[in-house]
Design a protein around this motif. Structure first.
Motif, PDB file in Angstrom:
ATOM      1  N   THR A  38      49.453 -36.597 -41.118  1.00 12.70           N
ATOM      2  CA  THR A  38      49.455 -35.941 -39.803  1.00 12.70           C
ATOM      3  C   THR A  38      50.873 -35.591 -39.344  1.00 12.70           C
ATOM      4  O   THR A  38      51.050 -34.713 -38.510  1.00 12.70           O
ATOM      5  N   GLY A  39      51.878 -36.260 -39.907  1.00 10.61           N
ATOM      6  CA  GLY A  39      53.261 -35.899 -39.583  1.00 10.61           C
ATOM      7  C   GLY A  39      53.563 -34.451 -39.940  1.00 10.61           C
ATOM      8  O   GLY A  39      54.364 -33.789 -39.278  1.00 10.61           O
ATOM      9  N   TYR A  42      52.965 -32.066 -37.061  1.00 13.55           N
ATOM     10  CA  TYR A  42      54.055 -32.047 -36.075  1.00 13.55           C
ATOM     11  C   TYR A  42      55.314 -31.416 -36.665  1.00 13.55           C
ATOM     12  O   TYR A  42      56.065 -30.732 -35.960  1.00 13.55           O
ATOM     13  N   ARG A  43      55.533 -31.635 -37.958  1.00  9.51           N
ATOM     14  CA  ARG A  43      56.684 -30.996 -38.606  1.00  9.51           C
ATOM     15  C   ARG A  43      56.517 -29.471 -38.613  1.00  9.51           C
ATOM     16  O   ARG A  43      57.478 -28.728 -38.395  1.00  9.51           O
ATOM     17  N   ALA A  81      60.228 -32.403 -34.932  1.00  2.95           N
ATOM     18  CA  ALA A  81      58.808 -32.796 -34.897  1.00  2.95           C
ATOM     19  C   ALA A  81      58.619 -33.923 -33.882  1.00  2.95           C
ATOM     20  O   ALA A  81      57.675 -33.917 -33.087  1.00  2.95           O
ATOM     21  N   SER A  82      59.539 -34.882 -33.902  1.00  3.34           N
ATOM     22  CA  SER A  82      59.445 -36.012 -32.983  1.00  3.34           C
ATOM     23  C   SER A  82      59.587 -35.541 -31.532  1.00  3.34           C
ATOM     24  O   SER A  82      58.930 -36.077 -30.630  1.00  3.34           O
ATOM     25  N   ALA A  85      56.398 -33.653 -30.526  1.00  5.31           N
ATOM     26  CA  ALA A  85      55.264 -34.592 -30.521  1.00  5.31           C
ATOM     27  C   ALA A  85      55.133 -35.320 -29.187  1.00  5.31           C
ATOM     28  O   ALA A  85      54.109 -35.929 -28.914  1.00  5.31           O
ATOM     29  N   ARG A  91      50.061 -32.357 -28.524  1.00 10.30           N
ATOM     30  CA  ARG A  91      49.171 -33.384 -29.071  1.00 10.30           C
ATOM     31  C   ARG A  91      47.710 -32.988 -28.856  1.00 10.30           C
ATOM     32  O   ARG A  91      46.876 -33.166 -29.742  1.00 10.30           O
ATOM     33  N   GLY A 112      50.058 -41.599 -39.842  1.00  3.47           N
ATOM     34  CA  GLY A 112      50.795 -41.023 -38.711  1.00  3.47           C
ATOM     35  C   GLY A 112      51.331 -42.102 -37.792  1.00  3.47           C
ATOM     36  O   GLY A 112      51.849 -43.131 -38.243  1.00  3.47           O
ATOM     37  N   ARG A 113      51.220 -41.855 -36.481  1.00  2.00           N
ATOM     38  CA  ARG A 113      51.732 -42.803 -35.494  1.00  2.00           C
ATOM     39  C   ARG A 113      50.641 -43.326 -34.567  1.00  2.00           C
ATOM     40  O   ARG A 113      50.757 -44.416 -34.011  1.00  2.00           O
ATOM     41  N   ASP A 114      49.593 -42.509 -34.372  1.00  2.00           N
ATOM     42  CA  ASP A 114      48.573 -42.834 -33.360  1.00  2.00           C
ATOM     43  C   ASP A 114      47.165 -42.740 -33.929  1.00  2.00           C
ATOM     44  O   ASP A 114      46.225 -42.516 -33.192  1.00  2.00           O
ATOM     45  N   ARG A 163      64.603 -41.500 -33.750  1.00  2.00           N
ATOM     46  CA  ARG A 163      63.253 -40.961 -33.853  1.00  2.00           C
ATOM     47  C   ARG A 163      62.222 -42.034 -33.473  1.00  2.00           C
ATOM     48  O   ARG A 163      61.294 -41.760 -32.714  1.00  2.00           O
ATOM     49  N   ASP A 167      59.595 -41.881 -30.518  1.00  3.04           N
ATOM     50  CA  ASP A 167      58.159 -41.959 -30.826  1.00  3.04           C
ATOM     51  C   ASP A 167      57.498 -43.152 -30.124  1.00  3.04           C
ATOM     52  O   ASP A 167      56.320 -43.101 -29.787  1.00  3.04           O
ATOM     53  N   ARG A 170      57.487 -42.540 -25.813  1.00  2.00           N
ATOM     54  CA  ARG A 170      56.776 -41.453 -25.118  1.00  2.00           C
ATOM     55  C   ARG A 170      55.539 -41.984 -24.404  1.00  2.00           C
ATOM     56  O   ARG A 170      54.936 -42.986 -24.826  1.00  2.00           O
TER      57      ARG A 170
HETATM   58  O1   DC Z   1      55.613 -39.064 -40.389  1.00  2.03           O
HETATM   59  P1   DC Z   1      56.672 -37.969 -40.188  1.00  2.03           P
HETATM   60  O2   DC Z   1      58.073 -38.472 -40.321  1.00  2.03           O
HETATM   61  O3   DC Z   1      56.414 -36.790 -41.065  1.00  2.03           O
HETATM   62  O4   DC Z   1      56.455 -37.483 -38.676  1.00  2.03           O
HETATM   63  C1   DC Z   1      57.317 -36.589 -38.029  1.00  2.03           C
HETATM   64  C2   DC Z   1      57.227 -36.789 -36.533  1.00  2.03           C
HETATM   65  O5   DC Z   1      55.952 -36.373 -36.055  1.00  2.03           O
HETATM   66  C3   DC Z   1      57.379 -38.223 -36.059  1.00  2.03           C
HETATM   67  O6   DC Z   1      58.723 -38.563 -35.771  1.00  2.03           O
HETATM   68  C4   DC Z   1      56.524 -38.297 -34.814  1.00  2.03           C
HETATM   69  C5   DC Z   1      55.504 -37.213 -34.997  1.00  2.03           C
HETATM   70  N1   DC Z   1      54.162 -37.723 -35.291  1.00  2.03           N
HETATM   71  C6   DC Z   1      53.387 -38.127 -34.229  1.00  2.03           C
HETATM   72  O7   DC Z   1      53.858 -38.111 -33.088  1.00  2.03           O
HETATM   73  N2   DC Z   1      52.100 -38.529 -34.427  1.00  2.03           N
HETATM   74  C7   DC Z   1      51.585 -38.581 -35.669  1.00  2.03           C
HETATM   75  N3   DC Z   1      50.319 -38.973 -35.836  1.00  2.03           N
HETATM   76  C8   DC Z   1      52.387 -38.209 -36.781  1.00  2.03           C
HETATM   77  C9   DC Z   1      53.683 -37.800 -36.561  1.00  2.03           C
END
Ligand code: DC
Length: 207
Positions: A38-39, A42-43, A81-82, A85, A91, A112-114, A163, A167, A170
């Motif tokens: 999923t990153g 956002y990238r 991307a960050s 995001a 989102r 991903g993150r979430d 970053r 992340d 937020r």
């Molecule tokens: O995993 P990555 O480094 O490719 O992600 C790039 C940026 O995208 C990361 O710094 C925060 C955002 N991101 C996010 O907010 N939610 C996700 N599910 C995946 C990435």
């Protein structure tokens, strides 16, 4: 549920360069699940924003070819991307696609993150993958160095910390483990050990 049928979601979250991607790809391969990094979404939005496109418009009009752009792995794109995001409209525009992917027939792994907290709180397996800042910086530096990017490890470390701070801080969908996530600290693990630990957790849930 018999293996290979129905929805079965593996959610893998954690900070940058903790090993999520490697683990997600290996788990997807091992259990024949679809995989979404999923990153990359956002990238792709961040890259278009660097070209001057409004990030919300970019998120609403992403195409498969945006996700294959050769510059998506640049650290400048990761930092942007960050930033994008953190925008709630960005989102929101990416939410449905990820949810549908997560519940697709045959099962899916999303990293991903979430994912375990917002995208798929009902995921059958949730992993939160971490490693120390120093270990993550070294891994990311090696990746960038091998890809021909001329950066110092100190720069990579500072970039990762900035970053992660953004992340995690937020307001919407911050980086944090789901309450029922299994924590996997990969600092002292080889790739094989980290993949084995993740695979065991998925196998246990898959039955
Ligand atoms: O995993 P990555 O480094 O490719 O992600 C790039 C940026 O995208 C990361 O710094 C925060 C955002 N991101 C996010 O907010 N939610 C996700 N599910 C995946 C990435």
């Amino acid at each position: 549920m018999s293996p290979g049928t129905g929805a079965f979601t593996v959610a893998i979250d954690g900070p940058a360069a903790a090993g999520k991607g490697t683990i997600a790809r290996a788990v997807a391969m091992r259990f024949s699940l679809a995989h979404l990094d999923t990153g990359l979404l956002y990238r792709a939005v961040g890259r278009r924003a660097l070209d001057g496109v409004d990030p919300v418009d970019a998120a609403r009009t992403l195409t498969p070819s945006d996700l294959r752009h050769p510059e998506l792995r640049l650290d400048t794109v990761g930092a942007e991307a960050s930033r994008v995001a953190a925008l709630p409209e960005v989102r929101a525009a990416l939410l449905e696609f990820q949810r549908r992917f997560a519940r697709r027939e045959g099962g899916a792994v999303l990293d991903g993150r979430d994912i375990g907290t917002v995208i798929c709180p009902g995921a059958e397996v949730k992993l939160f993958v971490t490693a120390t800042d120093a270990v993550r910086a070294r891994r990311r530096w090696k990746e960038l160095h091998e890809a021909g990017q001329d950066v110092t490890e100190a720069h990579v470390l500072a970039d990762l910390r900035a970053r992660d701070a953004r992340d995690s801080a937020r307001a919407l969908a911050p980086l944090r483990p789901a309450e029922d996530a299994l924590h996997l600290d990969t600092s002292r693990m080889s790739i094989e050990e980290a993949v084995a630990a993740a695979t065991d957790a998925v196998a246990a849930a898959r039955g």
